[in-house]
Enzyme design. Structure first.
Site, PDB file in Angstrom:
ATOM      1  N   LEU A  82      48.748 -59.402 -78.181  1.00  0.00           N
ATOM      2  CA  LEU A  82      49.672 -59.233 -79.315  1.00  0.00           C
ATOM      3  C   LEU A  82      49.214 -58.084 -80.207  1.00  0.00           C
ATOM      4  O   LEU A  82      49.639 -57.975 -81.355  1.00  0.00           O
ATOM      5  CB  LEU A  82      49.769 -60.533 -80.121  1.00  0.00           C
ATOM      6  CG  LEU A  82      50.301 -61.742 -79.347  1.00  0.00           C
ATOM      7  CD1 LEU A  82      50.295 -62.989 -80.216  1.00  0.00           C
ATOM      8  CD2 LEU A  82      51.724 -61.468 -78.832  1.00  0.00           C
ATOM      9  N   TYR A 107      30.548 -62.292 -80.364  1.00  0.00           N
ATOM     10  CA  TYR A 107      31.559 -62.706 -81.341  1.00  0.00           C
ATOM     11  C   TYR A 107      30.887 -63.557 -82.420  1.00  0.00           C
ATOM     12  O   TYR A 107      30.577 -64.724 -82.202  1.00  0.00           O
ATOM     13  CB  TYR A 107      32.669 -63.516 -80.679  1.00  0.00           C
ATOM     14  CG  TYR A 107      33.477 -62.789 -79.631  1.00  0.00           C
ATOM     15  CD1 TYR A 107      33.419 -61.410 -79.498  1.00  0.00           C
ATOM     16  CD2 TYR A 107      34.307 -63.494 -78.751  1.00  0.00           C
ATOM     17  CE1 TYR A 107      34.157 -60.751 -78.521  1.00  0.00           C
ATOM     18  CE2 TYR A 107      35.052 -62.835 -77.790  1.00  0.00           C
ATOM     19  CZ  TYR A 107      34.959 -61.469 -77.678  1.00  0.00           C
ATOM     20  OH  TYR A 107      35.709 -60.829 -76.706  1.00  0.00           O
ATOM     21  N   GLN A 128      38.774 -57.654 -67.024  1.00  0.00           N
ATOM     22  CA  GLN A 128      39.343 -57.828 -68.359  1.00  0.00           C
ATOM     23  C   GLN A 128      39.460 -56.480 -69.058  1.00  0.00           C
ATOM     24  O   GLN A 128      38.525 -55.682 -69.048  1.00  0.00           O
ATOM     25  CB  GLN A 128      38.477 -58.772 -69.209  1.00  0.00           C
ATOM     26  CG  GLN A 128      39.091 -59.046 -70.572  1.00  0.00           C
ATOM     27  CD  GLN A 128      38.387 -60.116 -71.384  1.00  0.00           C
ATOM     28  OE1 GLN A 128      38.448 -60.100 -72.612  1.00  0.00           O
ATOM     29  NE2 GLN A 128      37.731 -61.054 -70.709  1.00  0.00           N
TER      30      GLN A 128
END
Length: 322
Positions: free
Chosen positions: A213, A52, A170
């Site tokens: 989301l 990231y 995950q």
């Protein structure tokens, strides 16, 4: 609260992808404020990865948590995606690479141990047994407490479990993408709700849903077009752009009407749809401002009736989205 083996975590986690600088309008000062606000709101689970921002997100998280009592936060990071001097990223879960990566992550995060160390994506060029042995050695050394897999197939997960205990899985999972077949155009070798959730229940593994989301769609705030430019990674998600996006957008418009009836923001329905499932661990909700953290935290304050969550499922089923 949720429990990952011997670790108690908040039901809601903090996803650090955006703070790496891969979305529009992100700055480190706001990100640090958001992380510290999360701690104030009793969000104690922080999920990050070296890739990231090519190390940047881990550095920001490390800076933000300085001065916070280490036992009060749970840090989850990953390994297996490495980059060269030209910033070209490749998969590498060899033992040599993992041993190097963990030390680099510990340094960037300013900590002496990682609570949950996850393999980010499968590496077809490294035997899983080699990866598992390396992770087991890191546990023995005390550099990591628990091991997780991410984006693995069930067969891969079972093979990993032969060499090291697996605490978490995950994967992509949200109200709209319940059994997704791809993520940003990358094929997924698992079906979250139909396959992995039952597997987690049988094996005392917590499912950690990323993109709860759907990268902002389930906030109900996106427009039908022109949501971001080419500098935002979401521009590369085929589900959120072009004609394919229309069906998702129309589904969300109907979900927004349900949220209006329930007198809550749509994000509350999306998050509680996940937290109500016992197999689901901390929901990895991204945030990069104090207001986003506050909104995420408040999503659990008003407990929704099961009927609302079932009606939301009916709407998603009606539109046939995945």
């Amino acid at each position: 609260m949720k429990t990952i083996k011997d670790i108690k975590t908040s039901s809601l986690g903090f996803g650090c992808w955006a703070i790496g600088g891969t979305w529009n309008n992100i700055n480190d000062s706001d990100s640090i404020d958001a992380i510290r606000a999360a701690v104030d709101y009793d969000i104690n689970f922080f999920d990050v990865a070296p890739v990231y921002g090519l190390g940047h997100a881990e550095k920001v998280l490390g800076r933000a948590l300085e001065g916070v009592e280490r036992s009060k936060v749970v840090i989850a990071t990953k390994c297996g995606l490495v980059w060269d001097s030209n910033n070209n990223v490749k998969n590498d879960l060899s033992a040599c690479s993992i041993f190097r990566e963990v030390d680099e992550s510990l340094s960037r995060l300013k900590t002496d141990h990682i609570d949950l160390y996850q393999v980010h994506w499968p590496d077809p060029n490294t035997p899983i047994a080699e990866t598992a042995q390396a992770l087991a050695e890191l546990k023995q050394q005390g550099k990591i407490r628990h091991v997780g897999v991410s984006n693995y197939s069930l067969d891969m997960t079972r093979e990993m479990m032969e060499g090291v205990e697996v605490a978490t899985f995950q994967g992509l999972y949200n109200l709209i993408e319940q059994n997704p077949k791809s993520y940003h155009g990358i094929p997924l070798s698992y079906r979250a709700r139909d396959e992995v959730i039952p597997f987690c229940a049988e094996n005392d593994i917590k499912y950690l849903p990323y993109s709860p989301l759907m990268q902002g769609l389930l906030t109900g705030t996106l427009m039908r077009t022109n949501n971001w430019d080419k500098n935002d990674d979401r521009h590369n998600n085929p589900k959120l752009n072009g004609e394919v996006f229309d069906k998702y957008f129309n589904c969300v418009e109907e979900l927004k009407q349900l949220a209006k009836t329930a007198q809550v923001p749509l994000s509350y329905i999306a998050i509680q749809w996940l937290t109500h499932q016992p197999e689901v661990g901390p929901v990895i909700a991204g945030a990069h401002t104090i207001e986003q953290v506050r909104e995420n935290a408040l999503s659990l304050n008003k407990v929704l009736d099961q009927e609302i969550l079932l009606r939301a499922e009916d709407i998603v089923r009606k539109w046939g989205v995945q």
